[in-house]
Design a protein around this motif. Structure first.
Motif, PDB file in Angstrom:
ATOM      1  N   PHE A  83      -7.133 -13.546 -47.825  1.00 21.81           N
ATOM      2  CA  PHE A  83      -6.709 -13.528 -46.424  1.00 21.81           C
ATOM      3  C   PHE A  83      -5.187 -13.421 -46.336  1.00 21.81           C
ATOM      4  CE2 PHE A  83      -5.056 -15.756 -42.716  1.00 21.81           C
ATOM      5  CZ  PHE A  83      -5.689 -15.082 -41.682  1.00 21.81           C
ATOM      6  N   ASP A  84      -4.500 -14.223 -47.138  1.00 23.52           N
ATOM      7  CA  ASP A  84      -3.035 -14.207 -47.144  1.00 23.52           C
ATOM      8  C   ASP A  84      -2.507 -12.823 -47.502  1.00 23.52           C
ATOM      9  OD1 ASP A  84      -0.373 -15.497 -47.090  1.00 23.52           O
ATOM     10  OD2 ASP A  84      -0.421 -15.156 -49.257  1.00 23.52           O
ATOM     11  N   LEU A  85      -3.093 -12.207 -48.525  1.00 23.05           N
ATOM     12  CA  LEU A  85      -2.653 -10.875 -48.937  1.00 23.05           C
ATOM     13  C   LEU A  85      -2.944  -9.824 -47.863  1.00 23.05           C
ATOM     14  CD1 LEU A  85      -1.579  -8.816 -51.017  1.00 23.05           C
ATOM     15  CD2 LEU A  85      -3.933  -8.659 -51.877  1.00 23.05           C
ATOM     16  N   LEU A  86      -4.195  -9.739 -47.425  1.00 22.42           N
ATOM     17  CA  LEU A  86      -4.597  -8.664 -46.522  1.00 22.42           C
ATOM     18  C   LEU A  86      -4.075  -8.827 -45.099  1.00 22.42           C
ATOM     19  CD1 LEU A  86      -8.301  -8.136 -47.651  1.00 22.42           C
ATOM     20  CD2 LEU A  86      -6.269  -6.833 -48.340  1.00 22.42           C
ATOM     21  N   ILE A  87      -4.157 -10.029 -44.560  1.00 28.68           N
ATOM     22  CA  ILE A  87      -3.779 -10.247 -43.162  1.00 28.68           C
ATOM     23  C   ILE A  87      -2.315 -10.640 -43.024  1.00 28.68           C
ATOM     24  CG2 ILE A  87      -4.280 -11.531 -41.028  1.00 28.68           C
ATOM     25  CD1 ILE A  87      -6.552  -9.589 -42.023  1.00 28.68           C
ATOM     26  N   MET A  88      -1.942 -11.725 -43.697  1.00 29.08           N
ATOM     27  CA  MET A  88      -0.575 -12.242 -43.528  1.00 29.08           C
ATOM     28  C   MET A  88       0.475 -11.311 -44.132  1.00 29.08           C
ATOM     29  SD  MET A  88      -1.231 -14.960 -41.838  1.00 29.08           S
ATOM     30  CE  MET A  88       0.319 -15.813 -41.839  1.00 29.08           C
ATOM     31  N   TRP A  90       0.026  -7.913 -45.889  1.00 28.65           N
ATOM     32  CA  TRP A  90      -0.057  -6.471 -45.656  1.00 28.65           C
ATOM     33  C   TRP A  90      -0.078  -6.104 -44.174  1.00 28.65           C
ATOM     34  CZ3 TRP A  90      -3.935  -4.257 -49.788  1.00 28.65           C
ATOM     35  CH2 TRP A  90      -3.315  -4.283 -51.049  1.00 28.65           C
ATOM     36  N   LEU A  91      -0.954  -6.764 -43.400  1.00 29.13           N
ATOM     37  CA  LEU A  91      -1.064  -6.391 -41.994  1.00 29.13           C
ATOM     38  C   LEU A  91       0.144  -6.863 -41.190  1.00 29.13           C
ATOM     39  CD1 LEU A  91      -2.679  -5.135 -39.648  1.00 29.13           C
ATOM     40  CD2 LEU A  91      -3.749  -7.374 -39.341  1.00 29.13           C
ATOM     41  N   ILE A  92       0.410  -8.171 -41.231  1.00 32.13           N
ATOM     42  CA  ILE A  92       1.470  -8.699 -40.374  1.00 32.13           C
ATOM     43  C   ILE A  92       2.855  -8.412 -40.941  1.00 32.13           C
ATOM     44  CG2 ILE A  92       2.450 -10.798 -39.351  1.00 32.13           C
ATOM     45  CD1 ILE A  92      -0.469 -11.841 -39.161  1.00 32.13           C
ATOM     46  N   THR A  95       2.892  -4.124 -42.223  1.00 33.36           N
ATOM     47  CA  THR A  95       2.504  -3.097 -41.258  1.00 33.36           C
ATOM     48  C   THR A  95       3.104  -3.348 -39.876  1.00 33.36           C
ATOM     49  OG1 THR A  95       0.440  -2.774 -42.465  1.00 33.36           O
ATOM     50  CG2 THR A  95       0.550  -1.874 -40.228  1.00 33.36           C
ATOM     51  N   ILE A  96       2.873  -4.533 -39.323  1.00 35.22           N
ATOM     52  CA  ILE A  96       3.361  -4.835 -37.973  1.00 35.22           C
ATOM     53  C   ILE A  96       4.833  -5.251 -37.994  1.00 35.22           C
ATOM     54  CG2 ILE A  96       3.045  -6.335 -35.958  1.00 35.22           C
ATOM     55  CD1 ILE A  96       0.046  -6.516 -36.782  1.00 35.22           C
ATOM     56  N   THR A  97       5.214  -6.082 -38.933  1.00 33.83           N
ATOM     57  CA  THR A  97       6.571  -6.607 -39.106  1.00 33.83           C
ATOM     58  C   THR A  97       7.165  -7.101 -37.780  1.00 33.83           C
ATOM     59  OG1 THR A  97       6.833  -4.877 -40.796  1.00 33.83           O
ATOM     60  CG2 THR A  97       8.754  -6.238 -40.321  1.00 33.83           C
ATOM     61  N   LYS A 113       8.277  -3.155 -45.992  1.00 34.71           N
ATOM     62  CA  LYS A 113       7.062  -2.335 -46.116  1.00 34.71           C
ATOM     63  C   LYS A 113       6.589  -2.233 -47.570  1.00 34.71           C
ATOM     64  CE  LYS A 113       7.431  -1.412 -41.737  1.00 34.71           C
ATOM     65  NZ  LYS A 113       6.649  -2.174 -40.792  1.00 34.71           N
ATOM     66  N   ASP A 114       7.026  -3.138 -48.422  1.00 31.53           N
ATOM     67  CA  ASP A 114       6.707  -3.102 -49.858  1.00 31.53           C
ATOM     68  C   ASP A 114       5.362  -3.788 -50.134  1.00 31.53           C
ATOM     69  OD1 ASP A 114       6.620  -3.092 -52.594  1.00 31.53           O
ATOM     70  OD2 ASP A 114       8.597  -4.006 -52.884  1.00 31.53           O
TER      71      ASP A 114
END
Length: 150
Positions: A83-88, A90-92, A95-97, A113-114
């Motif tokens: 969850f931390d990797l995919l949502i927190m 990569w996504l937040i 991707t969103i930053t 974006k790394d």
């Protein structure tokens, strides 16, 4: 809780940012380190007590092997890790930053974006910390159950 810390001041989590971002800002001050500990230590304690409590409650009715408790802890902690990797991360983060994550002076840094940095963290340091945490949590849960409940 990590998001809460970052909203207060993203520099409090500076140690978790990519190296390229860390290199462009001054290191954390003693005051920032102290504030991070004031916020992070209670968070860590709450998470550990919660994990120990849920494992102990789940297996309080019947004796079980350490390996079952280890597997339970593994599933819970690795679910969080994913969850931390995919949502927190990569996504937040990547991707969103959102603006609350951006440390002043690093607004145009491409390291936000790394994606590779975060996968390396999850499979490297994150996995090692997860295995240590899993071993300790399942061991403490087994001792609590064995000594006080079963």
């Amino acid at each position: 809780m990590v998001t809460f810390i970052q909203i207060i001041n993203p520099r409090l989590e500076l140690h978790n940012y990519p190296l390229e971002i860390r290199k462009t800002v001054v290191p954390k001050t003693k005051e920032e380190k102290k504030k991070f500990n004031i916020l992070a230590i209670p968070m860590f304690v709450i998470l550990i007590v919660y994990l120990l409590g849920t494992i102990t409650m789940a297996y309080s009715m019947h004796a079980t092997r350490y390996s079952i408790l280890f597997l339970h802890s593994f599933i819970v902690i690795m679910t969080w890790n994913i969850f931390d990797l995919l949502i927190m991360d990569w996504l937040i983060f990547c991707t969103i930053t959102p603006k609350y994550l951006i440390i002043p002076g690093t607004e145009d840094n491409d390291s936000y974006k790394d994606y590779r940095y975060h996968i390396n963290g999850s499979l490297g340091k994150g996995l090692i910390l997860a295995i240590i945490s899993i071993t300790i949590c399942s061991g403490v849960s087994w001792l609590i159950l064995k000594l006080f409940i079963w």
